[in-house]
Design a protein around this motif. Structure first.
Motif, short mmCIF file in Angstrom:
data_model
loop_
_atom_site.label_atom_id
_atom_site.label_comp_id
_atom_site.label_asym_id
_atom_site.label_seq_id
_atom_site.Cartn_x
_atom_site.Cartn_y
_atom_site.Cartn_z
N VAL A 1 -2.47 86.29 100.29
CA VAL A 1 -1.55 86.35 99.15
C VAL A 1 -0.17 85.83 99.55
O VAL A 1 0.41 84.98 98.87
CB VAL A 1 -1.48 87.77 98.56
N THR A 2 0.36 86.31 100.66
CA THR A 2 1.70 85.87 101.07
C THR A 2 1.71 84.40 101.45
O THR A 2 2.68 83.69 101.17
CB THR A 2 2.25 86.74 102.22
N TYR A 3 0.65 83.92 102.05
CA TYR A 3 0.55 82.50 102.42
C TYR A 3 0.63 81.62 101.17
O TYR A 3 1.42 80.67 101.11
CB TYR A 3 -0.76 82.28 103.17
N HIS A 4 -0.16 81.95 100.16
CA HIS A 4 -0.17 81.13 98.95
C HIS A 4 1.10 81.30 98.13
O HIS A 4 1.61 80.31 97.58
CB HIS A 4 -1.43 81.42 98.13
N VAL A 5 1.61 82.50 98.04
CA VAL A 5 2.87 82.71 97.32
C VAL A 5 4.01 81.96 98.02
O VAL A 5 4.83 81.31 97.37
CB VAL A 5 3.19 84.22 97.18
N GLY A 6 4.05 82.03 99.35
CA GLY A 6 5.09 81.32 100.10
C GLY A 6 5.05 79.83 99.84
O GLY A 6 6.08 79.21 99.57
N GLN A 7 3.85 79.26 99.91
CA GLN A 7 3.75 77.81 99.67
C GLN A 7 4.10 77.46 98.23
O GLN A 7 4.77 76.45 97.97
CB GLN A 7 2.35 77.32 100.00
N ALA A 8 3.68 78.28 97.28
CA ALA A 8 3.99 78.00 95.87
C ALA A 8 5.50 78.04 95.64
O ALA A 8 6.04 77.18 94.93
CB ALA A 8 3.30 79.02 94.96
N LEU A 9 6.19 78.98 96.25
CA LEU A 9 7.64 79.06 96.10
C LEU A 9 8.32 77.84 96.73
O LEU A 9 9.28 77.31 96.15
CB LEU A 9 8.17 80.36 96.72
N ILE A 10 7.84 77.41 97.87
CA ILE A 10 8.41 76.22 98.50
C ILE A 10 8.19 75.01 97.58
O ILE A 10 9.12 74.23 97.34
CB ILE A 10 7.81 75.96 99.90
N VAL A 11 6.98 74.85 97.06
CA VAL A 11 6.68 73.72 96.17
C VAL A 11 7.62 73.74 94.97
O VAL A 11 8.25 72.73 94.63
CB VAL A 11 5.21 73.73 95.72
N TRP B 1 17.16 78.35 96.04
CA TRP B 1 16.90 79.73 96.45
C TRP B 1 15.40 79.97 96.61
O TRP B 1 14.99 80.89 97.33
CB TRP B 1 17.51 80.72 95.46
N LEU B 2 14.55 79.15 95.98
CA LEU B 2 13.11 79.32 96.10
C LEU B 2 12.58 78.87 97.46
O LEU B 2 11.63 79.45 97.98
CB LEU B 2 12.40 78.56 94.99
N VAL B 3 13.17 77.84 98.03
CA VAL B 3 12.71 77.31 99.31
C VAL B 3 12.85 78.36 100.42
O VAL B 3 11.87 78.65 101.12
CB VAL B 3 13.43 75.99 99.67
N PRO B 4 14.01 78.98 100.61
CA PRO B 4 14.09 79.98 101.66
C PRO B 4 13.24 81.22 101.38
O PRO B 4 12.68 81.82 102.30
CB PRO B 4 15.58 80.34 101.75
#
Length: 171
Positions: free
Chosen positions: A155-165, A121-124
């Motif tokens: 902020v959204t860029y880094h949060v998005g990548q962190a969630l994908i990781v 669920w974190l990837v999407p």
């Protein structure tokens, strides 16, 4: 560094994740400049990065095909929000900019739809936040200024990548 510490190098999905993150860093460096040429170079790096994310998600397994509908809804929302971007890029620099932007929009659309078909669920969620970041960046740069855009994009860029990781590496 966090991705490596979490064992990204140990799996095919993790290795593709590292490639995507590295290409994102290259894109970030190019986007430090404000010229069209640097934007195009950054766009190319991010396009390749999204293809690496796509390969990562395929390596994870696209086991939830019903999720594609949710991904399509996210992508459609982003395309509606960014509907003025292609005409603005074409007015700005013609097909030299609008064509690569159109290809990039297609690739990020496929990436977010694929993300929604993974078991995590974190990837999407991360891919969707990443798409929101890119949408804000494009609208702010080409269509109209958005309040606090630079902060919101970062902020959204880094949060998005962190969630994908986290989604890829903690399953």
């Amino acid at each position: 560094m966090v991705a490596l510490a979490l064992g990204a190098a140990d799996t095919a999905a993790g290795r593709w994740l590292l490639v995507a993150l590295a290409l994102g860093l290259v894109g970030d460096v190019f986007l430090l400049g404000r010229t069209t040429a640097r934007f195009q170079a950054g766009l190319a790096a991010f396009l390749l990065g999204h293809l690496a994310y796509l390969a990562c998600f395929v390596a994870l397994g696209l086991d939830q095909p019903a999720g594609a509908l949710a991904g399509a809804v996210v992508a459609l929302g982003a395309l509606v929000a960014a509907r003025g971007v292609l005409p603005a890029t074409h007015r700005s620099d013609g097909p030299a900019l609008s064509a690569p932007v159109a290809v990039y929009m297609l690739v990020i659309t496929v990436m977010v739809v694929a993300a929604w078909t993974t078991d995590s669920w974190l990837v999407p969620l991360g891919a969707s936040v990443f798409v929101a970041s890119d949408t804000m960046l494009a609208v702010n740069r080409f269509v109209r200024p958005l309040p606090r855009a630079d902060l919101l994009v970062m902020v959204t860029y880094h949060v998005g990548q962190a969630l994908i990781v986290l989604g890829v590496l903690t399953g």
